[in-house]
Design a protein around this motif. Sequence first.
Motif, short mmCIF file in Angstrom:
data_model
loop_
_atom_site.label_atom_id
_atom_site.label_comp_id
_atom_site.label_asym_id
_atom_site.label_seq_id
_atom_site.Cartn_x
_atom_site.Cartn_y
_atom_site.Cartn_z
N LYS A 137 64.70 27.16 -47.06
CA LYS A 137 63.33 27.63 -46.79
C LYS A 137 62.32 26.53 -47.11
O LYS A 137 61.35 26.33 -46.38
N ALA A 138 62.55 25.81 -48.19
CA ALA A 138 61.61 24.77 -48.61
C ALA A 138 61.59 23.61 -47.62
O ALA A 138 60.54 23.02 -47.35
N LYS A 141 59.25 23.35 -44.66
CA LYS A 141 57.88 22.90 -44.88
C LYS A 141 57.85 21.37 -44.95
O LYS A 141 58.83 20.69 -44.67
N ASP A 142 56.75 20.80 -45.35
CA ASP A 142 56.62 19.35 -45.52
C ASP A 142 57.64 18.87 -46.56
O ASP A 142 57.63 19.36 -47.69
N VAL A 145 56.59 18.20 -50.13
CA VAL A 145 56.31 19.32 -51.04
C VAL A 145 57.52 19.57 -51.93
O VAL A 145 57.38 19.78 -53.15
#
Length: 307
Positions: A137-138, A141-142, A145
């Motif tokens: 999931k992480a 994202k960018d 991050v």
Amino acid sequence: MSEVSSYNYPPQSEKFRCGFVAIVGRPNVGKSTLMNHLIGQKISITSKKAQTTRHKVNGIYTDNEAQLIFVDTPGFQTYHRNALNDRLNQNVTEAVAGVDVIVFVIEALRFSDADREVLQQLPAHIPVVLVINKVDKAKAKDPGVLQNFIDEVQQAYKFTQIALVSAKHGLGVAQLVHILKPMLPIGIPLYPEDMVTDKSARFLAMEIVREKLFRYLGEELPYAMNVEVEQFTEEDGLYRIYIAVLVDKESQKGILIGKSGEKLKKISTEARLDMEKLFETKVFLKVWVKVKSGWADDIRFLRELGM
């Protein structure tokens, strides 16, 4: 840890490594799911609800290089205090005291005060591997991050290694095993190579029923109940298992049974099917409900349940 017999395999035992690895973390970070993937079989119950694991469950991974004995612990409870949760926290402390390595599991992009409190309970002399779960999931994202998050967590503790995994999908699990092997002492295996847990069939049957209860009941009821095996026999290739579900109040009994008994029937049927798959034999399962007021605060009763 209890003493067990040793087994002399493989032939190159002078290079073989064997040791205990505790899996710890706050509730609901995916510890049980991670262990199930590590050993390649479901022996520890999982649920979206926190605090499903109430017992230390040993899962055993063996290959030609090492035997890793994983100890799946209850999530360290920092909020709801009663005799049950105090006993669960004591289980965590006892589990990590005699291991060779600790795997500390957190969720990607979430490092809370509860996580920090678990870190404070860890013995300083045992190496700790940080495992960041749910990275799938992480990574959506960018990427920066996630790296910033890793840098933040590293400031909180001197971790020996870091591993990124998605326990739900089994991603990064093989790499975690590779990281852990060299951290174990050289020694002969403690369990047969085809053994995946030291827990009895009786215990696993109880855990399977608890998992179904957590999955199919409301948010509050599972924390006021437990299960106990009243009878477990084997005859002519058939397991006969009788399990009582303990609830705290008479009013909870109807919630668990459901309209016309449909809810309890669904729980029992799915539990039986899981048992037949795990035990590789036919199972007759009978599940019923008993009221035991105040059981979660009854120390003597918790001891009788093996907690």
